[in-house]
Design a protein around this motif. Structure first.
Motif, short mmCIF file in Angstrom:
data_model
loop_
_atom_site.label_atom_id
_atom_site.label_comp_id
_atom_site.label_asym_id
_atom_site.label_seq_id
_atom_site.Cartn_x
_atom_site.Cartn_y
_atom_site.Cartn_z
N LEU A 78 0.82 -1.21 0.00
CA LEU A 78 0.00 0.00 0.00
C LEU A 78 0.86 1.27 0.00
CD1 LEU A 78 -2.64 -1.02 2.71
CD2 LEU A 78 -2.80 -1.31 0.23
N ALA A 79 0.28 2.34 -0.52
CA ALA A 79 0.96 3.64 -0.43
C ALA A 79 1.12 4.06 1.02
CB ALA A 79 0.17 4.68 -1.22
N ASP A 80 0.17 3.68 1.86
CA ASP A 80 0.25 3.95 3.30
C ASP A 80 -0.04 2.64 4.04
OD1 ASP A 80 0.07 4.73 5.93
OD2 ASP A 80 -1.12 6.52 5.52
N PRO A 81 1.00 1.93 4.46
CA PRO A 81 0.82 0.62 5.11
C PRO A 81 -0.04 0.64 6.36
CG PRO A 81 3.10 0.92 4.45
CD PRO A 81 2.42 2.25 4.30
N ARG A 82 -0.27 1.79 6.94
CA ARG A 82 -1.08 1.86 8.16
C ARG A 82 -2.51 1.39 7.91
NH1 ARG A 82 -0.05 7.98 9.89
NH2 ARG A 82 -0.39 8.15 7.62
N TYR A 83 -2.99 1.51 6.66
CA TYR A 83 -4.36 1.10 6.36
C TYR A 83 -4.53 -0.42 6.41
CZ TYR A 83 -5.78 5.80 5.07
OH TYR A 83 -6.11 7.14 5.10
N ALA A 84 -3.43 -1.15 6.43
CA ALA A 84 -3.51 -2.60 6.52
C ALA A 84 -4.01 -3.06 7.88
CB ALA A 84 -2.15 -3.23 6.22
N SER A 173 -4.97 3.20 0.49
CA SER A 173 -5.37 1.95 1.13
C SER A 173 -5.66 0.82 0.16
CB SER A 173 -6.62 2.20 1.99
OG SER A 173 -7.70 2.63 1.18
N ASP A 174 -5.33 0.96 -1.12
CA ASP A 174 -5.64 -0.09 -2.08
C ASP A 174 -4.48 -0.29 -3.05
OD1 ASP A 174 -6.31 2.51 -3.10
OD2 ASP A 174 -7.24 1.54 -4.82
N ALA A 175 -4.50 -1.44 -3.73
CA ALA A 175 -3.44 -1.77 -4.68
C ALA A 175 -3.99 -2.72 -5.74
CB ALA A 175 -2.26 -2.42 -3.95
N PHE A 176 -3.28 -2.80 -6.86
CA PHE A 176 -3.65 -3.70 -7.95
C PHE A 176 -2.61 -4.81 -8.05
CE2 PHE A 176 -5.75 0.26 -9.14
CZ PHE A 176 -7.01 -0.19 -9.53
#
Length: 218
Positions: A78-84, A173-176
């Protein structure tokens, strides 16, 4: 000469319109034909189906019934791993160019639609990390037994290709992720959602190319 050109143009436009209407009619019929499934249990594992007007996807807990996506989906993707830290995943499948380029209806372009309809082997899974979407607009709850949930997760996991570097998504918070399968006007992102739900035993139409052909069953 001008009249001939106008007649040809009118014929071409008419043919395109007829193909589009035939496709719409076939999709609505295919979505209305039941493909079986079992009645929803009163207790079990709750998942959700989300619909943004273009793409449908499946929202499910990260860990349930002994199943997870931990080996496929990671915080540092993620661009911001905290959302994991959120406990739920939103997963949808589709054509790479269409998915990455059309987060909203305002981003849809005729050339993108045409390219996707022709077909592409460049497919992706769009994965977002989020809290449980209770009561959100365009989100439909579905109850599954533990066995149904395991079947669903197994089917979704089979859509992931060998792990490669993911691409950041629409936000932090998302990725492809690279996916398996070929996208076309027949095998759309919504057709994939319907296939995943059928694999889990959820009552669904035989062919679900449009969002409404999925959500009408929910």
């Amino acid at each position: 000469m001008r009249r001939k050109w106008l007649r040809r143009m009118a014929g071409t436009v008419g043919a395109i319109a007829l193909i589009a209407l035939s496709y719409l009619f076939a999709g609505l019929v295919g979505g209305a034909i039941p493909a079986g499934g079992q009645a929803a249990p009163t207790d079990g594992i709750r998942i959700y189906v989300e619909d943004n007007g273009i793409h449908t996807g499946i929202v499910l807990p990260k860990h349930a019934a002994g199943m997870s996506f931990d080996d496929l989906v990671r915080a540092d993707d993620l661009a911001d791993p905290r959302y994991a830290s959120h406990g739920w995943l939103s997963i949808g499948w589709g054509d790479r160019a269409f998915y990455l380029g059309t987060p909203t209806w305002g981003d849809v372009k005729p050339a993108t639609i045409a390219a996707a309809a022709i077909g592409s082997d460049a497919t992706v899974l769009h994965v977002g990390h989020l809290p449980e979407p209770v009561g959100e607009r365009g989100v439909y709850p579905v109850m599954l037994t533990p066995d149904q949930y395991r079947r669903l997760v197994s089917a979704i996991r089979a859509s992931f290709a060998a792990r490669t570097d993911p691409v950041h998504g629409y936000g932090p918070s998302d990725a492809f992720y690279v996916a398996r399968g070929r996208y076309s006007a027949v095998v759309t992102c919504n057709a994939w959602t319907g296939r995943m739900l059928r694999a889990a035993g959820v009552p669904m139409g035989r062919w679900t190319p449009f969002p409404i052909t999925v959500t009408s069953w929910l």
